[in-house]
Design a protein around this motif. Sequence first.
Motif, PDB file in Angstrom:
ATOM      1  N   THR A  18      18.468 -25.868   4.202  1.00 16.51           N
ATOM      2  CA  THR A  18      19.114 -25.834   5.517  1.00 16.51           C
ATOM      3  C   THR A  18      19.024 -24.453   6.136  1.00 16.51           C
ATOM      4  O   THR A  18      18.729 -24.297   7.330  1.00 16.51           O
ATOM      5  N   ILE A  19      19.287 -23.412   5.338  1.00 16.70           N
ATOM      6  CA  ILE A  19      19.237 -22.041   5.846  1.00 16.70           C
ATOM      7  C   ILE A  19      17.818 -21.676   6.275  1.00 16.70           C
ATOM      8  O   ILE A  19      17.611 -21.001   7.298  1.00 16.70           O
ATOM      9  N   ILE A  20      16.826 -22.129   5.517  1.00 16.65           N
ATOM     10  CA  ILE A  20      15.436 -21.802   5.831  1.00 16.65           C
ATOM     11  C   ILE A  20      14.958 -22.522   7.088  1.00 16.65           C
ATOM     12  O   ILE A  20      14.306 -21.934   7.964  1.00 16.65           O
ATOM     13  N   LYS A  21      15.290 -23.803   7.214  1.00 13.58           N
ATOM     14  CA  LYS A  21      14.731 -24.619   8.289  1.00 13.58           C
ATOM     15  C   LYS A  21      15.479 -24.500   9.609  1.00 13.58           C
ATOM     16  O   LYS A  21      14.932 -24.800  10.676  1.00 13.58           O
ATOM     17  N   ARG A  22      16.734 -24.066   9.553  1.00 13.71           N
ATOM     18  CA  ARG A  22      17.533 -24.052  10.784  1.00 13.71           C
ATOM     19  C   ARG A  22      18.037 -22.641  11.083  1.00 13.71           C
ATOM     20  O   ARG A  22      18.289 -21.837  10.173  1.00 13.71           O
ATOM     21  N   GLN A  23      18.189 -22.406  12.353  1.00 14.00           N
ATOM     22  CA  GLN A  23      18.762 -21.142  12.791  1.00 14.00           C
ATOM     23  C   GLN A  23      20.281 -21.304  12.866  1.00 14.00           C
ATOM     24  O   GLN A  23      20.824 -21.826  13.836  1.00 14.00           O
ATOM     25  N   LEU A  24      20.958 -20.876  11.830  1.00 15.09           N
ATOM     26  CA  LEU A  24      22.408 -21.040  11.754  1.00 15.09           C
ATOM     27  C   LEU A  24      23.110 -19.779  12.218  1.00 15.09           C
ATOM     28  O   LEU A  24      22.619 -18.659  12.007  1.00 15.09           O
ATOM     29  N   ASP A  25      24.270 -19.963  12.807  1.00 19.33           N
ATOM     30  CA  ASP A  25      25.065 -18.797  13.172  1.00 19.33           C
ATOM     31  C   ASP A  25      25.607 -18.156  11.897  1.00 19.33           C
ATOM     32  O   ASP A  25      25.739 -18.811  10.856  1.00 19.33           O
ATOM     33  N   PRO A  26      25.900 -16.874  11.916  1.00 17.05           N
ATOM     34  CA  PRO A  26      26.308 -16.150  10.702  1.00 17.05           C
ATOM     35  C   PRO A  26      27.493 -16.777   9.974  1.00 17.05           C
ATOM     36  O   PRO A  26      27.526 -16.810   8.742  1.00 17.05           O
ATOM     37  N   GLU A  27      28.469 -17.251  10.737  1.00 17.91           N
ATOM     38  CA  GLU A  27      29.658 -17.832  10.097  1.00 17.91           C
ATOM     39  C   GLU A  27      29.312 -19.098   9.319  1.00 17.91           C
ATOM     40  O   GLU A  27      29.772 -19.295   8.189  1.00 17.91           O
TER      41      GLU A  27
END
Length: 301
Positions: free
Chosen positions: A88-97
Amino acid sequence: MAERKGISSEGVMNSLEYKEIEDKLARQNRMIYGEGAIFLLILFIGAYQVHSGLRKEIALNRQQRNFLLSISHELKSPLSSIKLTLQTIIKRQLDPERARGLINNSLKDTERLAGLVDNLLMAAKLDGESVDFLPEDLSVNSVVEEVMAHYENKSDRPRKIELKLGEGLYVPGDRMALLTIVSNLLENAIKYSADGDLIGAQTFKSGNKVMIRIYDTGIGITDLEKTKIFGKFYRVGNEDTRQTKGTGLGLFLVRQLVHLHKGEIVVSDNVPKGTVFTIQLPSAESIVRSDSEMPRSQTVS
């Protein structure tokens, strides 16, 4: 013929020789009956032991099978969760929180895996009698506080945590082993307690023994299961319908490690409900308590 010679049948039956023959025959019959009874008794005992042995073997095989299933699940679940988090972290641009929350969950899964591996390694060492301890004089309070803080910080369910610590409590032993003992008991209390139940730890001195008490107000343990819970692979409840996680090694390791420290562990009912595990360990009388360690008693909700 005997009567013609002047000897009656009654006289023959009353003769000494006849009585001796009759007594001998009676003794032989008693011996045959006795040997037969002993043979039947031995046969019965043998059949019972074979039956009992088979039942124990079947129960052990079943426990080992359930252990393998449990350990497979315990290993696969956190690994799958960690893998999904990384993907999930690799494939998506997640907000820091959001990313931080996923990473924290992965860290919890990693700790769970580490604890499981530690238990497996410790069980293997105990089986092979190759446990290497690094004995030192330990502060029981510091160990209990460390374990309590760890579980309090990682718990995602509402708990009432109670901590009552005595004064100047030291025991000779291995720190990692003592951490394993307290950690497994506390994890067991959490596992079999519902949201809002009280979970506590208490340390105190009784004579020349240091006492560690872990207690909860959960579902409790039946008297029948109290005699089995320290067995290897044994888990409370029905093997086929149990919902709680675990491998059945925790309490086995606890008792083995307590005995290696020349201590004893007792399980009893809490009042009005729940379970109490009480450990007694030899006290390290030669240790002088530092000024910084003062008696404490606190309750955290």
